[in-house]
Design an enzyme around this catalytic site. Structure first.
Site, PDB file in Angstrom:
ATOM      1  N   LYS A  72      -8.991   5.359   6.228  1.00  0.00           N
ATOM      2  CA  LYS A  72      -7.721   4.841   5.691  1.00  0.00           C
ATOM      3  C   LYS A  72      -7.993   3.681   4.754  1.00  0.00           C
ATOM      4  O   LYS A  72      -8.724   2.748   5.100  1.00  0.00           O
ATOM      5  CB  LYS A  72      -6.799   4.398   6.824  1.00  0.00           C
ATOM      6  CG  LYS A  72      -6.168   5.562   7.556  1.00  0.00           C
ATOM      7  CD  LYS A  72      -5.128   5.093   8.543  1.00  0.00           C
ATOM      8  CE  LYS A  72      -4.518   6.267   9.280  1.00  0.00           C
ATOM      9  NZ  LYS A  72      -3.612   5.842  10.350  1.00  0.00           N
ATOM     10  N   THR A 119       1.296   9.944   4.140  1.00  0.00           N
ATOM     11  CA  THR A 119       0.304  10.859   3.582  1.00  0.00           C
ATOM     12  C   THR A 119      -1.011  10.823   4.353  1.00  0.00           C
ATOM     13  O   THR A 119      -1.850  11.692   4.154  1.00  0.00           O
ATOM     14  CB  THR A 119       0.020  10.511   2.114  1.00  0.00           C
ATOM     15  OG1 THR A 119      -0.001   9.098   2.015  1.00  0.00           O
ATOM     16  CG2 THR A 119       1.059  11.079   1.185  1.00  0.00           C
ATOM     17  N   SER A 170      -2.601   0.559  -4.349  1.00  0.00           N
ATOM     18  CA  SER A 170      -3.132   1.726  -3.627  1.00  0.00           C
ATOM     19  C   SER A 170      -4.504   2.125  -4.158  1.00  0.00           C
ATOM     20  O   SER A 170      -4.753   2.058  -5.359  1.00  0.00           O
ATOM     21  CB  SER A 170      -2.171   2.909  -3.808  1.00  0.00           C
ATOM     22  OG  SER A 170      -2.762   4.101  -3.356  1.00  0.00           O
ATOM     23  N   ALA A 171      -5.354   2.580  -3.252  1.00  0.00           N
ATOM     24  CA  ALA A 171      -6.678   3.065  -3.642  1.00  0.00           C
ATOM     25  C   ALA A 171      -6.601   4.479  -4.213  1.00  0.00           C
ATOM     26  O   ALA A 171      -7.565   4.985  -4.785  1.00  0.00           O
ATOM     27  CB  ALA A 171      -7.586   3.070  -2.412  1.00  0.00           C
ATOM     28  N   ASP A 226       0.884  -1.158   0.000  1.00  0.00           N
ATOM     29  CA  ASP A 226       0.000   0.000   0.000  1.00  0.00           C
ATOM     30  C   ASP A 226       0.934   1.224   0.000  1.00  0.00           C
ATOM     31  O   ASP A 226       2.108   1.108   0.389  1.00  0.00           O
ATOM     32  CB  ASP A 226      -0.865  -0.047   1.264  1.00  0.00           C
ATOM     33  CG  ASP A 226      -1.696   1.196   1.431  1.00  0.00           C
ATOM     34  OD1 ASP A 226      -2.311   1.633   0.449  1.00  0.00           O
ATOM     35  OD2 ASP A 226      -1.696   1.751   2.547  1.00  0.00           O
ATOM     36  N   LEU A 227       0.445   2.355  -0.437  1.00  0.00           N
ATOM     37  CA  LEU A 227       1.323   3.534  -0.500  1.00  0.00           C
ATOM     38  C   LEU A 227       1.122   4.463   0.707  1.00  0.00           C
ATOM     39  O   LEU A 227       2.026   4.672   1.518  1.00  0.00           O
ATOM     40  CB  LEU A 227       1.050   4.299  -1.809  1.00  0.00           C
ATOM     41  CG  LEU A 227       1.822   5.590  -2.003  1.00  0.00           C
ATOM     42  CD1 LEU A 227       3.320   5.336  -2.135  1.00  0.00           C
ATOM     43  CD2 LEU A 227       1.316   6.333  -3.249  1.00  0.00           C
ATOM     44  N   ASP A 228      -0.126   4.993   0.806  1.00  0.00           N
ATOM     45  CA  ASP A 228      -0.419   5.975   1.852  1.00  0.00           C
ATOM     46  C   ASP A 228      -0.330   5.320   3.237  1.00  0.00           C
ATOM     47  O   ASP A 228      -1.069   4.383   3.535  1.00  0.00           O
ATOM     48  CB  ASP A 228      -1.839   6.530   1.663  1.00  0.00           C
ATOM     49  CG  ASP A 228      -1.972   7.358   0.386  1.00  0.00           C
ATOM     50  OD1 ASP A 228      -1.083   8.159   0.113  1.00  0.00           O
ATOM     51  OD2 ASP A 228      -2.982   7.188  -0.330  1.00  0.00           O
ATOM     52  N   LYS A 248     -10.962  -1.206  -1.571  1.00  0.00           N
ATOM     53  CA  LYS A 248     -10.661  -2.107  -0.461  1.00  0.00           C
ATOM     54  C   LYS A 248     -11.824  -2.010   0.521  1.00  0.00           C
ATOM     55  O   LYS A 248     -12.345  -0.906   0.683  1.00  0.00           O
ATOM     56  CB  LYS A 248      -9.353  -1.683   0.232  1.00  0.00           C
ATOM     57  CG  LYS A 248      -8.124  -1.721  -0.685  1.00  0.00           C
ATOM     58  CD  LYS A 248      -6.914  -1.087   0.001  1.00  0.00           C
ATOM     59  CE  LYS A 248      -5.746  -0.971  -0.957  1.00  0.00           C
ATOM     60  NZ  LYS A 248      -4.571  -0.291  -0.385  1.00  0.00           N
ATOM     61  N   ARG A 301     -11.751   7.788  -2.318  1.00  0.00           N
ATOM     62  CA  ARG A 301     -12.071   9.187  -2.016  1.00  0.00           C
ATOM     63  C   ARG A 301     -13.570   9.388  -1.754  1.00  0.00           C
ATOM     64  O   ARG A 301     -13.967   9.973  -0.746  1.00  0.00           O
ATOM     65  CB  ARG A 301     -11.622  10.080  -3.168  1.00  0.00           C
ATOM     66  CG  ARG A 301     -11.609  11.551  -2.824  1.00  0.00           C
ATOM     67  CD  ARG A 301     -11.164  12.363  -4.035  1.00  0.00           C
ATOM     68  NE  ARG A 301      -9.888  11.899  -4.550  1.00  0.00           N
ATOM     69  CZ  ARG A 301      -9.381  12.254  -5.733  1.00  0.00           C
ATOM     70  NH1 ARG A 301     -10.042  13.090  -6.514  1.00  0.00           N
ATOM     71  NH2 ARG A 301      -8.215  11.786  -6.135  1.00  0.00           N
ATOM     72  N   GLU A 346       0.279  -3.288   4.679  1.00  0.00           N
ATOM     73  CA  GLU A 346      -0.882  -2.389   4.800  1.00  0.00           C
ATOM     74  C   GLU A 346      -0.947  -1.685   6.144  1.00  0.00           C
ATOM     75  O   GLU A 346      -0.601  -2.271   7.165  1.00  0.00           O
ATOM     76  CB  GLU A 346      -2.170  -3.219   4.673  1.00  0.00           C
ATOM     77  CG  GLU A 346      -2.829  -3.184   3.318  1.00  0.00           C
ATOM     78  CD  GLU A 346      -3.426  -1.816   2.954  1.00  0.00           C
ATOM     79  OE1 GLU A 346      -3.532  -0.943   3.830  1.00  0.00           O
ATOM     80  OE2 GLU A 346      -3.797  -1.635   1.789  1.00  0.00           O
ATOM     81  N   ASP A 347      -1.430  -0.450   6.130  1.00  0.00           N
ATOM     82  CA  ASP A 347      -1.628   0.270   7.403  1.00  0.00           C
ATOM     83  C   ASP A 347      -3.110   0.409   7.743  1.00  0.00           C
ATOM     84  O   ASP A 347      -3.447   1.002   8.763  1.00  0.00           O
ATOM     85  CB  ASP A 347      -1.006   1.675   7.344  1.00  0.00           C
ATOM     86  CG  ASP A 347      -1.798   2.605   6.450  1.00  0.00           C
ATOM     87  OD1 ASP A 347      -2.227   2.163   5.370  1.00  0.00           O
ATOM     88  OD2 ASP A 347      -2.020   3.767   6.854  1.00  0.00           O
TER      89      ASP A 347
HETATM   90  C1  BG6 Z   1      -5.867   5.553   0.157  1.00  0.00           C
HETATM   91  C2  BG6 Z   1      -5.920   6.326   1.447  1.00  0.00           C
HETATM   92  O1  BG6 Z   1      -4.577   5.113  -0.091  1.00  0.00           O
HETATM   93  O2  BG6 Z   1      -6.306   6.368  -0.930  1.00  0.00           O
HETATM   94  C3  BG6 Z   1      -7.315   6.872   1.666  1.00  0.00           C
HETATM   95  O3  BG6 Z   1      -5.577   5.478   2.521  1.00  0.00           O
HETATM   96  C4  BG6 Z   1      -7.734   7.705   0.464  1.00  0.00           C
HETATM   97  O4  BG6 Z   1      -7.326   7.632   2.847  1.00  0.00           O
HETATM   98  C5  BG6 Z   1      -7.634   6.878  -0.801  1.00  0.00           C
HETATM   99  O5  BG6 Z   1      -9.057   8.172   0.622  1.00  0.00           O
HETATM  100  C6  BG6 Z   1      -7.979   7.665  -2.053  1.00  0.00           C
HETATM  101  O6  BG6 Z   1      -6.998   8.636  -2.257  1.00  0.00           O
HETATM  102  P1  BG6 Z   1      -7.056   9.804  -3.325  1.00  0.00           P
HETATM  103  O7  BG6 Z   1      -5.645  10.319  -3.332  1.00  0.00           O
HETATM  104  O8  BG6 Z   1      -7.437   9.167  -4.638  1.00  0.00           O
HETATM  105  O9  BG6 Z   1      -8.059  10.793  -2.858  1.00  0.00           O
HETATM  106 MG    MG Z   2      -2.773   3.104   3.562  1.00  0.00          MG
END
Ligand code: BG6
Ligand code: MG
Length: 214
Positions: free
Chosen positions: A45, A17, A114-115, A9-11, A145, A49, A169-170
């Protein structure tokens, strides 16, 4: 297990972030006139979005039209991007680069799952685009997810069976997504929150491949 690929996962795993997402959502909650805490933020998390916005509005007991939802989500993203565009290689979380290098030296494939629709922008800022063999982000998937799509697609693109992949994953939703994809999952963060993970690490600092026994 025979480890062939690691999906990250990234964020909140590669970069912190999550704090910027929180600040940007909190700004919206402030404008809408309700309190949004860091504990509330755990629920956002890993989720997309628009799903994050739905949860946020539910917490604040606020209802908006579809048009308004699109507008506030865009405003949130613009504020979020202001933080994210300032990120550089120095923002990569401690130990991540060393761990990625060890995996690469051991011929383990590396992927992002990543989402976020901003994943590539972030990876460009921290100069890690080329470190990964595959990048699956919010633009490539239709199911958020805990649906397994993001990780299942990552494994497919790496031509690797789910049973040979480990996810980092976090987020609770992310751990569930990994399990739903038939993968083992290492939680990065607090064991109290990430109870469902197969193993929880506080972060990547000093982590060695040999420490991962699943
Ligand atoms: C995930 C985050 O990686 O991406 C979420 O953990 C976030 O908090 C989701 O809502 C969507 O991100 P973005 O950058 O497309 O708004
Ligand atoms: Mg994350």
């Amino acid at each position: 297990m025979i480890l062939k690929a690691c999906l990250f996962d990234l964020d909140g795993v590669i970069v912190d972030t999550a704090q910027y997402h929180y600040l940007a959502w909190k700004n919206l909650a402030d404008k809408l006139g309700f309190v949004f805490t860091e504990t509330d933020n755990e629920q956002l998390k890993g989720v997309s979005r628009m799903e994050s916005l739905r949860i946020l509005l539910e917490i604040g007991n606020v209802s908006l039209s579809e048009q308004e939802k699109i507008q506030v989500a865009e405003e949130k993203n613009q504020l979020y991007l202001q933080y994210v565009l300032r990120m550089t290689r120095g923002d990569v979380l401690p130990g991540v680069l060393e761990f990625l290098r060890e995996l690469k030296n051991n011929k383990i494939l590396l992927g992002i799952g990543s989402a976020s629709k901003n994943a590539r922008t972030i990876l460009e800022g921290i100069e890690l685009v080329s470190a990964f063999d595959v990048i699956v982000d919010g633009n490539l998937i239709t199911h958020a997810k805990p649906h397994p799509e993001v990780f299942a697609l990552g494994a497919q693109l790496l031509h690797t069976d789910a049973s040979c992949c480990i996810v980092f994953e976090d987020a609770i939703a992310g751990i569930q997504a990994a399990h739903n994809a038939g993968m083992k999952c290492i939680g990065v963060g607090s064991p109290e929150i990430l109870r469902e993970a197969d193993l929880v690490i506080p972060g990547f600092k000093n982590l060695k491949l040999a420490d991962i026994k699943l």
